[in-house]
Every structure is written in C-alpha cells, then in structure tokens.
Design a protein around this motif. Structure first.
Motif, PDB file in Angstrom:
ATOM      1  N   GLU A  74      24.844 -66.684   5.248  1.00 30.99           N
ATOM      2  CA  GLU A  74      23.807 -65.709   5.606  1.00 30.99           C
ATOM      3  C   GLU A  74      22.608 -65.791   4.677  1.00 30.99           C
ATOM      4  N   LYS A  75      22.821 -66.310   3.469  1.00 33.08           N
ATOM      5  CA  LYS A  75      21.697 -66.432   2.546  1.00 33.08           C
ATOM      6  C   LYS A  75      21.014 -67.792   2.674  1.00 33.08           C
ATOM      7  N   LEU A  76      21.799 -68.795   3.063  1.00 32.35           N
ATOM      8  CA  LEU A  76      21.264 -70.162   3.071  1.00 32.35           C
ATOM      9  C   LEU A  76      20.671 -70.583   4.412  1.00 32.35           C
ATOM     10  N   HIS A  77      21.181 -70.042   5.474  1.00 34.31           N
ATOM     11  CA  HIS A  77      20.790 -70.539   6.799  1.00 34.31           C
ATOM     12  C   HIS A  77      20.132 -69.427   7.614  1.00 34.31           C
ATOM     13  N   ALA A  78      18.866 -69.675   7.953  1.00 37.63           N
ATOM     14  CA  ALA A  78      18.072 -68.647   8.636  1.00 37.63           C
ATOM     15  C   ALA A  78      18.715 -68.205   9.947  1.00 37.63           C
ATOM     16  N   GLU A  79      19.289 -69.176  10.673  1.00 34.14           N
ATOM     17  CA  GLU A  79      19.842 -68.823  11.988  1.00 34.14           C
ATOM     18  C   GLU A  79      21.102 -67.966  11.868  1.00 34.14           C
ATOM     19  N   ILE A  80      21.785 -68.081  10.734  1.00 32.43           N
ATOM     20  CA  ILE A  80      22.958 -67.218  10.520  1.00 32.43           C
ATOM     21  C   ILE A  80      22.484 -65.832  10.068  1.00 32.43           C
ATOM     22  N   LYS A  81      21.475 -65.826   9.216  1.00 35.35           N
ATOM     23  CA  LYS A  81      20.931 -64.542   8.747  1.00 35.35           C
ATOM     24  C   LYS A  81      20.446 -63.708   9.924  1.00 35.35           C
ATOM     25  N   GLU A  82      19.958 -64.378  10.943  1.00 33.93           N
ATOM     26  CA  GLU A  82      19.492 -63.653  12.120  1.00 33.93           C
ATOM     27  C   GLU A  82      20.648 -62.898  12.799  1.00 33.93           C
ATOM     28  N   VAL A  83      21.808 -63.560  12.820  1.00 39.56           N
ATOM     29  CA  VAL A  83      22.970 -62.926  13.465  1.00 39.56           C
ATOM     30  C   VAL A  83      23.539 -61.819  12.571  1.00 39.56           C
ATOM     31  N   TYR A  84      23.623 -62.080  11.273  1.00 35.06           N
ATOM     32  CA  TYR A  84      24.198 -61.112  10.329  1.00 35.06           C
ATOM     33  C   TYR A  84      23.214 -60.869   9.179  1.00 35.06           C
ATOM     34  N   PHE A 124      43.460 -63.314  12.109  1.00 34.56           N
ATOM     35  CA  PHE A 124      42.753 -63.078  13.376  1.00 34.56           C
ATOM     36  C   PHE A 124      41.661 -64.140  13.505  1.00 34.56           C
ATOM     37  N   ARG A 125      41.727 -64.913  14.579  1.00 40.36           N
ATOM     38  CA  ARG A 125      40.936 -66.128  14.713  1.00 40.36           C
ATOM     39  C   ARG A 125      39.417 -65.956  14.810  1.00 40.36           C
ATOM     40  N   PRO A 126      38.909 -65.003  15.636  1.00 40.31           N
ATOM     41  CA  PRO A 126      37.470 -65.056  15.939  1.00 40.31           C
ATOM     42  C   PRO A 126      36.577 -64.763  14.739  1.00 40.31           C
ATOM     43  N   GLY A 127      35.317 -65.231  14.889  1.00 35.61           N
ATOM     44  CA  GLY A 127      34.297 -64.850  13.937  1.00 35.61           C
ATOM     45  C   GLY A 127      33.528 -65.970  13.295  1.00 35.61           C
ATOM     46  N   HIS A 128      33.099 -66.952  14.099  1.00 35.55           N
ATOM     47  CA  HIS A 128      32.248 -67.998  13.523  1.00 35.55           C
ATOM     48  C   HIS A 128      30.903 -67.372  13.159  1.00 35.55           C
ATOM     49  N   GLU A 129      30.331 -67.851  12.046  1.00 40.27           N
ATOM     50  CA  GLU A 129      29.135 -67.217  11.483  1.00 40.27           C
ATOM     51  C   GLU A 129      27.924 -67.265  12.409  1.00 40.27           C
ATOM     52  N   SER A 130      27.907 -68.215  13.338  1.00 41.50           N
ATOM     53  CA  SER A 130      26.708 -68.373  14.166  1.00 41.50           C
ATOM     54  C   SER A 130      26.746 -67.543  15.447  1.00 41.50           C
ATOM     55  N   PHE A 131      27.832 -66.805  15.649  1.00 41.88           N
ATOM     56  CA  PHE A 131      27.958 -66.002  16.873  1.00 41.88           C
ATOM     57  C   PHE A 131      28.111 -64.522  16.512  1.00 41.88           C
ATOM     58  N   PRO A 132      27.660 -63.637  17.375  1.00 41.56           N
ATOM     59  CA  PRO A 132      27.677 -62.198  17.035  1.00 41.56           C
ATOM     60  C   PRO A 132      29.021 -61.529  17.273  1.00 41.56           C
ATOM     61  N   THR A 133      30.086 -62.260  17.018  1.00 46.35           N
ATOM     62  CA  THR A 133      31.433 -61.801  17.347  1.00 46.35           C
ATOM     63  C   THR A 133      31.766 -60.444  16.725  1.00 46.35           C
ATOM     64  N   TYR A 134      31.391 -60.249  15.461  1.00 53.27           N
ATOM     65  CA  TYR A 134      31.785 -59.000  14.781  1.00 53.27           C
ATOM     66  C   TYR A 134      30.954 -57.807  15.213  1.00 53.27           C
ATOM     67  N   HIS A 135      29.932 -58.053  16.051  1.00 50.72           N
ATOM     68  CA  HIS A 135      29.188 -56.930  16.620  1.00 50.72           C
ATOM     69  C   HIS A 135      29.840 -56.406  17.900  1.00 50.72           C
ATOM     70  N   GLN A 136      30.878 -57.083  18.343  1.00 52.78           N
ATOM     71  CA  GLN A 136      31.496 -56.739  19.632  1.00 52.78           C
ATOM     72  C   GLN A 136      32.542 -55.645  19.416  1.00 52.78           C
ATOM     73  N   ALA A 137      32.527 -54.626  20.276  1.00 53.52           N
ATOM     74  CA  ALA A 137      33.342 -53.427  20.044  1.00 53.52           C
ATOM     75  C   ALA A 137      34.843 -53.706  20.047  1.00 53.52           C
ATOM     76  N   ASP A 138      35.318 -54.551  20.956  1.00 50.33           N
ATOM     77  CA  ASP A 138      36.776 -54.743  20.999  1.00 50.33           C
ATOM     78  C   ASP A 138      37.265 -55.570  19.804  1.00 50.33           C
ATOM     79  N   ILE A 139      36.408 -56.443  19.273  1.00 54.20           N
ATOM     80  CA  ILE A 139      36.767 -57.154  18.043  1.00 54.20           C
ATOM     81  C   ILE A 139      36.846 -56.159  16.872  1.00 54.20           C
ATOM     82  N   GLN A 140      35.910 -55.254  16.825  1.00 52.91           N
ATOM     83  CA  GLN A 140      35.928 -54.215  15.784  1.00 52.91           C
ATOM     84  C   GLN A 140      37.192 -53.352  15.916  1.00 52.91           C
ATOM     85  N   LYS A 141      37.591 -53.090  17.142  1.00 52.71           N
ATOM     86  CA  LYS A 141      38.801 -52.292  17.356  1.00 52.71           C
ATOM     87  C   LYS A 141      40.040 -53.012  16.852  1.00 52.71           C
ATOM     88  N   VAL A 142      40.117 -54.314  17.104  1.00 55.71           N
ATOM     89  CA  VAL A 142      41.261 -55.087  16.609  1.00 55.71           C
ATOM     90  C   VAL A 142      41.320 -55.011  15.086  1.00 55.71           C
TER      91      VAL A 142
END
Lengths: 241, 241, 241, 241
Positions: free
Chosen positions: B16-26, B195-213
């Motif tokens: 998130e500090k090194l890559h602009a496109e990741i910082k955009e997601v998180y 728990f598998r999901p959560g690649h840095e380039s995708f907004p996975t942790y913003h998703q409600a059911d992932i947060q619920k898990v």
C-alpha cells in the motif's frame, strides 16, 4: 511383497553405550532390537545412529529410504538442523516416518507437528495397557483388543500435539493417566505415525505385539506414489476472460 | 458481548505504500480495512505493522491480544524469528490466529503447520466462488450458500497443509481450479483459521460477507479458557506399586 | 446472553419412579437435576419425558428447542420411531443434541451415527477420571485438567462410534479400561455431543464440573444459523455449453 | 497379491435394460464395466444385481466378500430393508464398501452415514475435474494431479454427509460448483469410500484413471483383520475395590 520396503531404523544410541543397565536390556542397541524383527518379516532394513557421519542419514540413505523409524531421547539437541530439514523434506516428498516414544521431543517430530509436543511423564512401576480404539485401521491388523506392557514409563495427557488425523491406540496407566498412544498424520505426500511405547530401561521392543505394530506401521507409512504436486504460477485450464 | 474480544490486526503494509494502484484500493492499508468493520461490530481492535518497532507486536500487545489477524506477502522474510516464536507461543497458550490469503507463506503459519504451505497461484481475471461445505460451523453463521468474488487471485490445489481439523469453505475458480479456502486447526490451547481471499489489488476486504467471515472467525478463535496443561514429571494419582 | 438459548432436557424417567434407590439419588428425576443448574445459568429450560404424550416432544416443542439433551436407558425401544425421525430431522436442520451416558444406545443416537454404538460396561465400584485432551475446545472452558468421579459405571473401548470430529475427554477407569468420553459430530447443520458420565445410581449430575460441561456443550451446540442448503436440480451459475 | 481380494460389484441394472441410450454406453451393464478391469488387475470379482434373488446378496455371497461396490439410482426403494441391514452388519464386521455416484441416495449409504446425503445435481454438458487434495493417500496412487471427465452429471455442495475422515478428491464443474468427490469413513471394523463419478449416460467407467481409483479403493478398503471387539458386560482387568 515383490519389492521389499526399505526401512531405516535411526537410533540415538547413547543410553545403551553409557548406562550398563540399559545395555543389559538392549545389548546391540535399540535400533538392532527394532531392525531384526523387521528383517525377519522381509523388510529391507538398515540402521543409522547419531554418532555416525551425518548421523548416518546421508542424502543417499534418505533418498533410498521408504520408511524411517526414529528413536531419540537424551541427545535431541545434538541432531544437526540441516539433517532435520532433509528428513522433513523427504517426509513431505513421501517418505514414511515412525516416531517412537521419547522421539516426541525430537527436532524432526516437533518441526513436523508445529506444537510443543510436551506431555506428562513418570519413571516408576506403572504398567500400561494400549487399547485399540480403531479396530479397522491397518496398524491394528492382527492384534488383540489391547497390548499389555508390564512395566513402562508413564506418558500422560495433555499431549501437546495437533489433532491427529487418526487415533489407533489409547493407553491406560496404573497411576491414573491416559494417553493418545498411536496417532497418524499426513504431511505433504508423506505419512507420520507416532507410537508411544519404548522406554530404554524396559524390554518393550522385544515384545511380539509391539514388533507387529511397528511392522504394520511400516506397511501403512510406505510411499503411495500419489501425484507429485506442481506448485507456483499456473496457467488456467479453462478459458479465463 | 460483555467484555469486548481484543483483536490485533497485523499487516505487512508495504504494497500500500509502494504501489499506487494498491494504495488506491486500500488507502489506509489493508489493516485498517479489516479493523474498521470489526470495530463497528464491537470488537476492541488495534493494528500493528511490520515497520513498527517489534513489528508492533511487543510482549504487552501479544499478552493483551485475544485474536491476532495476519496479512503478509512480499516481506515474510523480514519478520524477526524471535517475534515469530513469541506469536507461536501465544497461540499455544490460547490466543486465536486468523491467517489471511498470502499469509499462507508467513513464517508464523508455516511454523504452526509443519508443512511447506505451498500452492498454485495466478494473477489474472479469475472470479472465485467460496462454497460453504460445513453449514453448521460458527464461521458460516449468517452467510448464504456461497460467497462470490468478481475478481481474485487464483489459489489452486494441491495446497500443502496438514489435514485440516475442519473445512468450512471450498473455492471454485474460473480457470478450472479448486481450493480448500477456509480451514481450522487446533494448536495447543489456541485455534487457527486460514481464510484464502484477499489479494492486495482487489477490494475483497471491503465486501460485507468477507467482513462477516472474519468477524465470525474472531468469535470462533477467541480464547476458551480451558485448562492450562501441566507438563513434565508427574506424581501418580493412583497407587503405583 | 441477550436471548436465552432454549434447552429441552429429555429423560426416560423410569428408573427414578421404579427403583427406590435411584429415586433417592434423583428425587425429581434426572431431567430436573440437569435442568436446574442450566436454568440457574440463564438458559431457558424445559423438560420432557417418555410417558408424556408424544414423549413431550411435540412439533411445537422441537421447533422451539435450540438444544436437546437426551437421557435414556431401560426403555429405548419404547421411543416412537416417528418421534425419532422428527428429532433427527431437527438436528439436520440445526438443533443441537447432547446425548448422555446410556443414551449411546438410544434410537436417536444410533440413527445419527450409523454404527452399533456398542461398548463394554460394568456396574461396580470403579472410579473414573475424565482427562481433557483438547484444552482449547469450548466444551473444556473453565475446567481443570481432569474431572474425577468417585463412583461411576465403567464404559470401555472399543466404543463403536464413527470417528469423532473432535475428542474432548478420554476416561480412565480403575478396572483398567479407557473410553472416548466426550465426542463431537456434525450432522447436517446440527451438532451432536456425546458425554459419557451419568449412571442413574450415582450422583454424577449433582457435581459442579459435570454441570459445567453440560452448560458448555449447550453453548457449543446451539444453532449457528449458517446457510440453509438448497438441494436438488440446480441451474448453472456459469455458462455451460 | 498372494490371495486375491474378493470383490462383489453390485448394480441396480435397470437403466441399461430400460433405456437404449444407456445400453449403448454400458451394453453388459455398469457392473460388468466395473468388474472387468478389476478382474484384469487380479482381483477375484463377482457381480450381483437387484433383480436376482436376494438381490444377489445372499449370506454366502456377503460372507465371502472382502469389498462390495455399490451402484444404484432409480430403484433405491426396491432394495429390501433386510438385505440393507445385512450389508450394514458386514461393513461393521470389516467388509469394505465403495459407494459410487448416485449410490449417495442408496439405503445402505444413508443408513451408514446418519444424514440425508442430499446434494445439488444437474444433467447438462458440464465437464468435471477431480483434483487430488491428499496426494499421500493410497487411493491417489499412480494418478496425476487431477482426473478430467469431458462430460458428467454435476453434483454440487452442500453434500449432506458427516465430516469425512479423509477427503481425497474435490471436484470442479463448468457450471460453477464444487464437490467433495472422494470421501472415506470408518464404520465399525469396516471402511467406506464414496466416489462421485459415474452417471449412467456417460462412459466414465471406461476411463482408465477412474478404473485405477476404484482398484486403489478396493485395496484400501479390504479388511484389515484388526481385533474383533468384545462388547457387553466386562470383568475388571485390574483390582477394583
């Protein structure tokens, strides 16, 4: 068996050299007491001990071992970390591993378990009875309902191991303790069996039903030649947009 | 809950500090994206990151953490071995641990598993569907039959982990692979959930059911205050001759 | 807890009416001895017995039960098969079930296990010690390393049950036997806990740590409200040619 | 093998007689398609079908069967309950059982599982890929990383089975579903393997790797001749006051 399973029996081999009363029980070392009945059953058996170069576990020996049996106690810390990693890598690649008694605290076992592997113990006059709790398991083949050991060191719960894949034996001790005495694990393509009995001061490995368990475990743990997994970056098998 | 479960969200916090496109997601880091919904649900949440002194995991922090959440990827090797051992010791003593996504290759997870933790992977345009295979498990509470992720990194079998105690989710990927995506383990008095999901380039942790898990997993993994085992030499509880 | 878990304690309730010496131990019946400490802990508790209409297990009662506790012995065969199927269906749908002692031979338990559920037994002067072998399990919360019962009926291995999902307790008996005394199972969305102690002639259910185990098990077994699976013909979620 | 394992392949054998398009795929019946490659591998193979007296499963046949393979679909309800109980009793006594495909809804399998055994299904143009998730398992011996089936009926999760003892295969389907396709269970002294593939309209059992899995499973499930447990009243093995 058409091609004999290749077994290497590894023993620390210190108690038997240092302590006269242990030498009396195992004059040629615990490794020989374990190896001979296996050889008699048709397995291709070698031994290896701590004080040999590379602890007797050269790359050649490890590569040509189907199942490794491990007995250690007073010198766990002397086992070279590099050898430990080689043994672990071979287990991951399919070599079977049978860890006996005080081997619960060996570097190899702790490394493969990811827990402290601690337990309660007592050197006294306990007797032990190992009950078969999974009579359909191949390691219980040919046994009676339980194995009796007139004298053994007590190992008691809590035994700090990961949840076993399977529990084959549960032990009863005179002093009021129980123990999960025969536990199986999968690690990579390899399989691990922990078997509790075998304190150096008792003639446990001279007993026929104990020898039978070890032979059964060798058969169970020998490599299955399943698929060698491919890891890392993978192309899709189906069309991805 | 009467007393809030104390959660520490650990993040490597480099992408998130090194890559602009990741910082955009998180923009505030993956740790904040995980921490906020937990705080909203009433958990007592802190964060800790690699570049803080002691990686933010001082003895005080670890001692006062009920459940530790771990996200790491590009800097696993920079995590201090002494800190790893402290985390492992706390898990053995009852602290819950939730390992996310690329944390499969963290020192902490590999140390607790005893396997290589390797797998297949692909950064492409796969979509993922996590099927609940254990609908009675507390980690599946409040979910539908599956969770859909429009875009995720693919992780495929073979996943080189020990046999899980329980499998809660199995993933389907567009490219033809499957994965055991939600796995539980007991280690000492502590419990571990991968728990598998959560690649840095995708907004996975913003998703409600992932947060619920993740919230469900925190509840599941929080300490149970079972007996603290006593190890070592033990006097008999019954009369031994 | 905000909304109290609804517990129904089912008891055959025959020994206590027929045998004066049992009535002395449980004057109001085993069900009341189990129900009262649960009510004191804040659970919403009802009881039901064999000789009530529908054995006290009407559709309304079953539908409004979160966790059912089962004690039976001499009259297993009198339990109506239609009621058994209703109980089983409720377990599959998420109701927790705690089967106590001689309930191992109940129709409900055998139906859910798929095995004979047979075992060794002896009514003598054995004492029992239940060792916690999974100190991280919620059912072991607040316990010591073991529970001691000065007098109990012996149950010994082999206990003919399916491989338990988890083993929480292993028992030691004076007479030389061991037993897997606390076993968990998933069945559909429901969860089952078998707990060994509780012979009718001993005051086992008056003992505080036994009451604690039962309360812990109620919490563990209460419905998780995971997804209700949809079965049968299913349309594809992705394009099939 | 010195003494050949005795296998009985049981088939409902109705589709192949009633439906021309199925007969085209399996002109001699599914049982023969399964039996021949086993006989070629040296097993002692017999077949039995629904419409024979006692469904071909007389006491003599069952007593002399080491491993029973079961395929059924449209006539599960015609299988006599008394025969079902005999099959179940033989499994408990050590006979291996391999349940194929739609056999998930057979009386025998449901009886041994204690669950509904329900699932999602679709007859369409799905393809299936069975991934080996336990490469050290004997049932995966000699396989590649996955088995591909160009066309198969889809079976999807949730599959309402008890937690498997071991999961060997997980399936991927074109339509977006996954399935636990190879599951093992212990029941008494017997062992059960459920294997998903084999819809009657597809030539699945003519495929070599599917035949290999079935042969591996026969070897795995064949009786281990462990101790025959003694149940009921038991005298103490140690002095009880």
């Amino acid at each position: 068996m058409s091609t004999a399973t290749r077994v290497t029996v590894w023993n620390e081999y210190r108690h038997e050299k240092l302590h006269a009363e242990i030498k009396e029980v195992y004059p040629e070392g615990i490794h020989q007491a374990i190896a001979k009945p296996l050889a008699d059953k048709g397995f291709a058996v070698r031994t290896a001990t701590l004080d040999e170069p590379s602890h007797g576990l050269t790359d050649d020996v490890l590569e040509s071992t189907d199942v490794l049996i491990w007995w250690g106690h007073m010198a766990h810390h002397e086992v070279d970390d590099a050898i430990v990693e080689k043994v672990v890598a071979r287990v991951w690649d399919g070599m079977g591993l049978i860890v006996l008694h005080s081997g619960h605290f060996s570097k190899v076992f702790k490394r493969l378990m990811g827990t402290s592997c601690d337990l309660k113990w007592r050197e006294a006059n306990d007797s032990e009875r190992l009950w078969v709790v999974d009579p359909g398991h191949p390691i219980a083949s040919g046994l009676g309902e339980y194995i009796e050991l007139a004298n053994e060191e007590m190992y008691g719960e809590h035994f700090d191991i990961p949840t076993p894949d399977e529990i084959v034996f549960v032990s009863w001790f005179t002093g009021g303790e129980v123990f999960r005495s025969g536990c199986t694990y999968h690690r990579g393509r390899g399989r691990v069996f922990y078997f509790r009995p075998g304190h150096e001061s008792f003639p446990t490995y001279h007993q026929a039903d104990i020898q039978k368990v070890i032979a059964n475990a060798v058969n169970w743990a020998s490599p299955n030649h399943g698929p060698k997994p491919v890891y890392g970056n993978a192309k899709p098998l189906e069309g991805v947009k």
